[in-house]
Design an enzyme around this catalytic site. Structure first.
Site, PDB file in Angstrom:
ATOM      1  N   SER A  81      -4.388   0.018  13.994  1.00 45.63           N
ATOM      2  CA  SER A  81      -5.247   1.206  14.080  1.00 45.63           C
ATOM      3  C   SER A  81      -5.756   1.402  15.501  1.00 45.63           C
ATOM      4  O   SER A  81      -5.902   0.438  16.264  1.00 45.63           O
ATOM      5  CB  SER A  81      -6.467   1.025  13.165  1.00 45.63           C
TER       6      SER A  81
ATOM      7  N   GLY B  33       0.829  -1.220   0.000  1.00 44.43           N
ATOM      8  CA  GLY B  33       0.000   0.000   0.000  1.00 44.43           C
ATOM      9  C   GLY B  33       0.847   1.247   0.000  1.00 44.43           C
ATOM     10  O   GLY B  33       0.547   2.218   0.699  1.00 44.43           O
TER      11      GLY B  33
ATOM     12  N   SER C 290     -10.323  -6.788  13.006  1.00 44.69           N
ATOM     13  CA  SER C 290      -9.121  -7.159  12.240  1.00 44.69           C
ATOM     14  C   SER C 290      -7.890  -6.447  12.782  1.00 44.69           C
ATOM     15  O   SER C 290      -6.796  -7.021  12.835  1.00 44.69           O
ATOM     16  CB  SER C 290      -9.318  -6.846  10.751  1.00 44.69           C
ATOM     17  N   LYS C 291      -8.053  -5.197  13.207  1.00 44.51           N
ATOM     18  CA  LYS C 291      -6.892  -4.438  13.692  1.00 44.51           C
ATOM     19  C   LYS C 291      -6.483  -4.895  15.095  1.00 44.51           C
ATOM     20  O   LYS C 291      -5.303  -4.863  15.444  1.00 44.51           O
ATOM     21  CB  LYS C 291      -7.209  -2.939  13.658  1.00 44.51           C
TER      22      LYS C 291
ATOM     23  N   ASN D  12       1.218  -2.562   5.499  1.00 45.38           N
ATOM     24  CA  ASN D  12       0.461  -1.312   5.644  1.00 45.38           C
ATOM     25  C   ASN D  12      -0.909  -1.352   4.968  1.00 45.38           C
ATOM     26  O   ASN D  12      -1.880  -0.830   5.502  1.00 45.38           O
ATOM     27  CB  ASN D  12       1.295  -0.161   5.058  1.00 45.38           C
TER      28      ASN D  12
ATOM     29  N   ILE E 102      -5.661  10.139  10.892  1.00 44.01           N
ATOM     30  CA  ILE E 102      -4.562  10.665  10.088  1.00 44.01           C
ATOM     31  C   ILE E 102      -5.131  11.289   8.823  1.00 44.01           C
ATOM     32  O   ILE E 102      -6.048  10.736   8.206  1.00 44.01           O
ATOM     33  CB  ILE E 102      -3.577   9.527   9.706  1.00 44.01           C
TER      34      ILE E 102
ATOM     35  N   TYR F 168     -13.734  -3.996  11.008  1.00 44.96           N
ATOM     36  CA  TYR F 168     -12.387  -3.444  10.779  1.00 44.96           C
ATOM     37  C   TYR F 168     -11.613  -3.426  12.103  1.00 44.96           C
ATOM     38  O   TYR F 168     -10.449  -3.820  12.163  1.00 44.96           O
ATOM     39  CB  TYR F 168     -12.538  -2.042  10.198  1.00 44.96           C
TER      40      TYR F 168
ATOM     41  N   SER G   5       1.420   3.364  -2.502  1.00 44.41           N
ATOM     42  CA  SER G   5       1.167   4.353  -3.557  1.00 44.41           C
ATOM     43  C   SER G   5       0.613   5.670  -3.026  1.00 44.41           C
ATOM     44  O   SER G   5       0.664   6.681  -3.709  1.00 44.41           O
ATOM     45  CB  SER G   5       0.199   3.774  -4.594  1.00 44.41           C
TER      46      SER G   5
END
Ligand code: NAI
Length: 251
Positions: A145, A15, A161-162, A92, A191, A158, A17
Site C-alpha cells: 500500500s 482475498g 505492516s505494509k 492480497n 482505489i 497498518y 471475493s
C-alpha cells in the site's frame, strides 16, 4: 506473439471475493490462468468463481482465513492437490482493525495487523515458493500500500505492516531469485473499493487534490499491474514495488 499470456499457469489469490483481489482473479483468468479464489466465506468466493467459469475460465474456491496457519496450509495443499502446482501467488488479503493514534493501539490489534498482513505472507511464501523453485519458475505478488510509504495519523500500524511487506519482498527476491522465483510488491494508492466508499466528500476531495491523475484508482488498475508481474513480460523484474497510485506518492 500473445503478450501477458498466463495460459497453463495456476494462480492462488487471497482475498479474491471482492475489490482488488477479485479484479486480479478475473483478469488473470481472462489471460488464461487457472485461479483459486479464497477468502473467509466460501459463498462470496463462489460468486466470483461462477462468473469466471461462465466466461470460459477455470476457477476453484478454497475458503481460508489468512490469520490461521492451519487454514493457510490447507489452502496451499488443496490448490496443489486440485491443480498440481502454484505458479503465481498473490498475497492480497489484509486487515486494518484499528483507526487512531499509533501509541494507543492495543497489543491485540497490533498483533492482528502484523499477523494477517506480514506473517501470513511469510506462511504463504514458505508453502508455495519451494515447489515453484523445483520447476525453476514462479511469481509472488504482494499487495502492499501507499500507506507503507507515508506516515499517517490514523492508520500508522497498518502502514508499518505494509512497509514490512516491501522489506519482505526484497529479501525473498534475493533468496529465491537464483532459483527462478520472482517476488514483487504492488503499492496501490486510493482505489475505489468498499474501503474507500466509506470516505465522505470532504475526505475524497482532499485525496483527489493530491492525485495528479485526478481520480481514484480502480481494482482493474491494480489487476493490470498484477497480470504484468505474473507474466513472462516481467521476467527481469524482481524485488521491486510498482506504485499504482495516479502519481500520488511523487508530491
Ligand atoms: P476489500 O476489503 O475490498 O477486500 C479484501 C478481501 O480480503 C476480501 O475478499 C475479504 O473477504 C478478504 N479478507 C479480509 N480479511 C481476510 C482474512 N483474515 N482472511 C482471508 N481473507 C480476508 O479490500 P481491497 O481494498 O480490495 O484491498 C485488497 C488489498 O489492497 C489489501 O492488501 C489492502 O491493504 C490493499 N490496498 C487497498 C487500497 C484501497 O484503496 N482499497 C489501497 C492500498 C492498498
Amino acid at each position: 506473439m500473445e503478450l501477458f499470456d498466463l495460459t497453463g499457469k495456476v494462480a492462488l489469490i487471497t482475498g479474491g471475493s471482492r475489490g482488488i483481489g477479485r479484479a486480479i482473479a478475473e483478469r488473470m483468468a481472462e489471460h488464461g490462468a487457472k485461479v483459486v479464489i479464497s477468502s473467509r466465506k466460501a459463498d462470496a468466493c463462489e460468486v466470483v468463481a461462477d462468473g469466471i467459469k461462465k466466461a470460459g475460465g477455470d476457477a476453484l474456491v478454497i475458503p481460508c482465513n489468512i490469520a490461521r496457519r492451519a487454514e493457510v496450509e490447507a489452502l496451499v495443499s488443496g490448490t496443489i492437490k486440485h491443480y498440481g502446482k502454484i505458479d503465481i501467488l498473490v498475497c492480497n488479503a489484509a486487515v486494518n482493525p484499528y483507526y487512531g493514534p499509533l501509541l494507543d493501539i492495543t497489543d491485540e490489534a497490533f498483533d492482528k495487523i502484523m499477523g494477517s498482513n506480514v506473517k501470513s505472507n511469510i506462511w504463504l511464501s514458505a508453502l508455495a515458493i519451494p515447489q515453484m523453485a523445483e520447476r525453476g519458475k514462479g511469481s509472488v505478488i504482494i499487495i502492499s500500500s501507499i500507506g507503507g510509504l507515508r506516515g499517517s495519523t490514523v492508520i500508522g500500524a497498518y502502514g508499518i505492516s505494509k512497509a514490512a511487506d516491501f522489506a519482505l519482498c526484497r529479501s525473498l527476491a534475493g533468496e529465491w531469485g537464483p532459483k527462478g522465483v520472482r517476488v514483487n510488491c504492488i503499492a496501490p494508492g486510493f482505489i475505489k473499493t468498499p474501503m474507500t466508499d466509506a470516505l465522505n466528500d470532504k475526505q475524497r476531495e482532499a485525496i483527489l487534490a493530491k492525485v495528479p491523475a485526478a481520480r481514484l484508482g480502480t481494482p482493474e488498475d491494480i489487476a493490470a499491474a498484477a497480470v504484468y508481474l505474473a507474466s513472462n513480460e516481467s521476467a527481469y523484474v524482481t524485488g521491486q514495488t510498482i506504485h499504482v497510485n495516479g502519481g500520488m506518492a511523487m508530491i
